[in-house]
Design a protein around this motif. Structure first.
Motif, PDB file in Angstrom:
ATOM      1  N   ASP A 429     -50.254  -9.351  95.141  1.00 58.56           N
ATOM      2  CA  ASP A 429     -50.403 -10.439  94.790  1.00 58.56           C
ATOM      3  C   ASP A 429     -51.026 -11.439  95.803  1.00 58.56           C
ATOM      4  O   ASP A 429     -51.842 -12.445  95.224  1.00 58.56           O
ATOM      5  CB  ASP A 429     -48.730 -10.964  95.381  1.00 58.56           C
ATOM      6  N   LEU A 430     -51.427 -10.980  97.192  1.00 62.93           N
ATOM      7  CA  LEU A 430     -52.522 -11.868  97.424  1.00 62.93           C
ATOM      8  C   LEU A 430     -53.907 -11.223  96.332  1.00 62.93           C
ATOM      9  O   LEU A 430     -54.211 -12.611  96.631  1.00 62.93           O
ATOM     10  CB  LEU A 430     -52.448 -10.911  98.944  1.00 62.93           C
ATOM     11  N   LEU A 431     -53.594 -10.604  96.174  1.00 63.34           N
ATOM     12  CA  LEU A 431     -54.993 -10.439  95.377  1.00 63.34           C
ATOM     13  C   LEU A 431     -55.295 -11.217  94.318  1.00 63.34           C
ATOM     14  O   LEU A 431     -56.395 -12.017  93.943  1.00 63.34           O
ATOM     15  CB  LEU A 431     -55.432  -8.526  95.175  1.00 63.34           C
ATOM     16  N   ALA A 432     -54.280 -11.424  93.844  1.00 61.88           N
ATOM     17  CA  ALA A 432     -54.710 -12.111  92.187  1.00 61.88           C
ATOM     18  C   ALA A 432     -54.360 -13.840  92.788  1.00 61.88           C
ATOM     19  O   ALA A 432     -54.941 -14.278  92.355  1.00 61.88           O
ATOM     20  CB  ALA A 432     -52.868 -12.116  91.930  1.00 61.88           C
ATOM     21  N   LYS A 433     -54.017 -13.991  94.438  1.00 61.62           N
ATOM     22  CA  LYS A 433     -54.453 -15.227  94.555  1.00 61.62           C
ATOM     23  C   LYS A 433     -55.557 -15.620  95.215  1.00 61.62           C
ATOM     24  O   LYS A 433     -55.288 -16.664  95.612  1.00 61.62           O
ATOM     25  CB  LYS A 433     -53.276 -15.540  95.803  1.00 61.62           C
ATOM     26  N   ARG A 434     -56.150 -14.910  95.555  1.00 64.48           N
ATOM     27  CA  ARG A 434     -57.220 -14.808  96.572  1.00 64.48           C
ATOM     28  C   ARG A 434     -58.235 -16.254  95.929  1.00 64.48           C
ATOM     29  O   ARG A 434     -58.638 -15.722  95.758  1.00 64.48           O
ATOM     30  CB  ARG A 434     -58.002 -13.268  96.474  1.00 64.48           C
ATOM     31  N   GLY A 435     -58.765 -17.046  95.066  1.00 59.81           N
ATOM     32  CA  GLY A 435     -59.709 -18.084  94.570  1.00 59.81           C
ATOM     33  C   GLY A 435     -60.893 -16.999  95.142  1.00 59.81           C
ATOM     34  O   GLY A 435     -61.798 -16.190  94.704  1.00 59.81           O
ATOM     35  N   ILE A 436     -61.604 -18.080  95.479  1.00 61.65           N
ATOM     36  CA  ILE A 436     -63.312 -17.783  95.738  1.00 61.65           C
ATOM     37  C   ILE A 436     -63.443 -17.009  97.244  1.00 61.65           C
ATOM     38  O   ILE A 436     -63.966 -16.287  97.584  1.00 61.65           O
ATOM     39  CB  ILE A 436     -63.793 -18.767  96.066  1.00 61.65           C
ATOM     40  N   GLY A 437     -62.061 -17.063  98.543  1.00 59.59           N
ATOM     41  CA  GLY A 437     -62.458 -16.469  99.369  1.00 59.59           C
ATOM     42  C   GLY A 437     -61.880 -14.487  99.894  1.00 59.59           C
ATOM     43  O   GLY A 437     -62.128 -14.258  98.434  1.00 59.59           O
ATOM     44  N   GLU A 438     -61.301 -14.927 100.611  1.00 58.75           N
ATOM     45  CA  GLU A 438     -61.447 -13.538 100.836  1.00 58.75           C
ATOM     46  C   GLU A 438     -59.792 -12.874 100.874  1.00 58.75           C
ATOM     47  O   GLU A 438     -58.847 -13.899 100.268  1.00 58.75           O
ATOM     48  CB  GLU A 438     -61.050 -13.019 102.188  1.00 58.75           C
ATOM     49  N   VAL A 439     -59.536 -11.625 100.011  1.00 56.89           N
ATOM     50  CA  VAL A 439     -58.075 -11.598 100.247  1.00 56.89           C
ATOM     51  C   VAL A 439     -57.585 -12.186 101.700  1.00 56.89           C
ATOM     52  O   VAL A 439     -57.476 -11.420 102.850  1.00 56.89           O
ATOM     53  CB  VAL A 439     -57.144  -9.699  99.803  1.00 56.89           C
ATOM     54  N   ALA A 440     -56.162 -12.994 102.180  1.00 56.93           N
ATOM     55  CA  ALA A 440     -55.839 -13.449 103.334  1.00 56.93           C
ATOM     56  C   ALA A 440     -55.186 -12.412 104.115  1.00 56.93           C
ATOM     57  O   ALA A 440     -54.565 -11.683 102.937  1.00 56.93           O
ATOM     58  CB  ALA A 440     -55.416 -14.822 103.404  1.00 56.93           C
ATOM     59  N   PHE A 441     -55.345 -11.980 105.528  1.00 55.86           N
ATOM     60  CA  PHE A 441     -54.761 -11.024 105.862  1.00 55.86           C
ATOM     61  C   PHE A 441     -52.972 -11.558 106.587  1.00 55.86           C
ATOM     62  O   PHE A 441     -53.738 -12.569 107.113  1.00 55.86           O
ATOM     63  CB  PHE A 441     -55.232 -10.157 106.881  1.00 55.86           C
ATOM     64  N   PRO A 442     -52.158 -11.034 105.762  1.00 50.44           N
ATOM     65  CA  PRO A 442     -51.133 -12.181 106.235  1.00 50.44           C
ATOM     66  C   PRO A 442     -50.837 -11.734 108.144  1.00 50.44           C
ATOM     67  O   PRO A 442     -50.357 -10.584 108.625  1.00 50.44           O
ATOM     68  CB  PRO A 442     -49.814 -11.628 105.601  1.00 50.44           C
TER      69      PRO A 442
END
Length: 444
Positions: A429-442
RNA sequence: GCCGGGAUGGGGUAGUGGAUAUCCUUGGGGACUGUGGAUCCCCGGACCCGGGUUCAAUUCCCGGUCCCGGCCCCA
């Protein structure tokens, strides 16, 4: 039994091997130049690596011809590896009559010259080439010269170089006014002005017909390097003209436009004439400010070349920029780096049983255009951590028995050491949401 | 094509007319079978090629090759 033959494995003289450490920073040269050309509206062309030898015989002297890597094809035709771009570009242009003008073309490819290798000169090199065909206004000249500056500025070289500019048609008149008959010969001598011993230079000029009492003043004039916006003052001193003089007005217009492309970059230098015979108008050359290296790029207007090849009259202006001097200058100024700090995953597998699942995960990450390394060796976890660091990974995913059975992943940031457990689906899910930046670390 | 200076592991180096060619680094493996860059241990890896002088050449001499730099030239 295998035998090896060391001699046969030697690199060919004048050619170079480029390893990743060099290749990666070099990539910036190509990316920046091509991007710059494209935002200027130039379109890319690709040229053959070989041409008929005759293409170069038409316009070039024996010098260039003798430096060609030539061979005969099976039909006995004399073929050469291309030593430069311009003849091919002109050939491509004149063989298509349907292309609307102005034509803005760029290219960045390999060329070959069979000459002695030395600093900044190999037998195989890359050269960027940018040309505009069609209109012959000062605005066109400015656009081409402006592109050259734009490239160098975007490489971070602003302030480390300057572009010296002159106009051959004006210089020709200056020379004639000073008693010189053989202008072509004079250009060749002036081109070497900075390298020639002063007394010898005086003699050379006198030999070409310049009166003795003029020579010293002429030399002083060549020594001046003036900010381009002050051109008028210099030109007034060296040539007689009136307000209707189109050549002069054209150059003055160019000098008013150029600073808008890049301030404090362009200079009028009457000793810049370029050795090449086919330049007809503006000529320019970029040098590092310390004068440590050969010219970074050079070019000018060549309005008669298309005529020579095809009978068509197509004015042209362009420049060429080799990779070698640029690379040397970037190293010298500390700008030869490529530290794109991008996110990079390492997928660790403590238990190889679950390796196929790790591959599936890596494929998901890679499909998001994020690099992912897999543990392709037999290694224990300690070694995998070490390898992850060595490869420059920013994130570590552990996928082993525990994770597989709980349908989750262990995710660790390698810089902070923070580590969490996250469900497989949540990660995707995080991967799919990542836009241009990084995969956000919760971050908790 | 011409001129000058070089060449010892992948990189950087020490040294020598004779013995197992020095050190650092990099590389591989291990200590360490689910968690860190450290440390320690082990391993691999070189006298550019050919000829000459010599009992003996990596060392001295000559030639070649390649590298670095310069000349010519610079599209």
């Amino acid at each position: 039994m295998l035998h090896y033959i060391p001699v046969a494995l030697e690199r060919v003289r004048g050619f170079r091997d480029i390893y990743p450490e060099e290749s990666e920073p070099r990539k910036r040269i190509f990316e920046v130049s091509e991007k710059a050309a494209e935002v200027f509206g130039f379109r890319k062309i690709e040229m053959p690596s070989v041409e008929h030898m005759d293409l170069y015989r038409i316009k070039s002297g024996d010098e260039l011809v003798s430096q060609c890597f030539t061979f005969r094809d099976k039909g006995g035709r004399q073929i050469t590896l291309t030593p430069e771009a311009t003849p091919t570009v002109v050939r491509m242009l004149t063989s298509r009559k349907d292309i609307s003008r102005p034509v803005r073309w760029y290219s960045f490819q390999k060329y070959w010259r069979y000459e002695e290798p030395q600093a900044g000169r190999q037998r195989e090199f890359y050269q960027f080439n940018g040309d505009i065909f069609g209109p012959s206004s000062a605005e066109v000249d400015a656009e081409v010269i402006g592109l050259a500056a734009f490239i160098l500025n975007n490489l971070g070289l602003n302030g480390h170089y300057r572009i010296l500019i002159n106009d051959r048609s004006i210089m020709e008149r200056v020379l004639l006014e000073n008693g010189i008959k053989d202008v072509t010969k004079a250009f060749a001598i002036i081109d070497k002005f900075k390298k020639t011993d002063r007394d010898q230079f005086f003699l050379d000029l006198e030999e070409l017909g310049m009166p003795k009492d003029r020579v010293r003043d002429f030399c002083k004039m060549l020594e001046q390097v003036t900010p381009i916006e002050l051109s008028e003052g210099v030109i007034k001193n060296v040539i007689h003209y009136d307000d209707n003089d189109s050549q002069i007005q054209r150059f003055l217009r160019l000098s008013k436009i150029l600073p808008s492309y890049s301030p404090e970059t362009f200079f009028l230098d009457l000793s810049t004439v370029r050795g090449l015979a086919y330049y007809t108008g503006v000529v320019f050359e970029a040098f590092d400010v310390d004068g440590k290296f050969r010219s970074i790029l050079g070019g000018g207007r060549y309005d008669n070349l298309a005529q020579l090849y095809s009978g068509q009259n197509i004015p042209a202006v362009g420049f060429g920029m080799g990779d070698a001097i640029l690379e040397m200058l970037l190293k010298h100024t500390g700008l030869f780096g490529y530290d794109k700090k991008e996110q990079k995953f390492y997928v660790a597998t403590p238990d190889k049983t679950y390796y196929p699942s790790a591959v599936m995960l890596a494929t998901k990450i890679r499909s998001s255009a994020i690099p992912a390394h897999l543990n392709i060796n037999e290694r224990n976890m300690g070694m995998q951590l070490k390898e992850a660091n060595k490869e420059g990974a920013t994130d570590l995913i552990v996928l082993g028995k525990q994770e597989f059975e709980s349908n989750s992943l262990t995710w660790k940031k390698l810089d902070s050491g923070k580590q969490i457990s996250i469900t497989y689906d949540a990660f995707l899910d995080l991967l799919a949401k990542r836009g241009i930046g990084e995969v956000a670390f919760p971050d908790s």
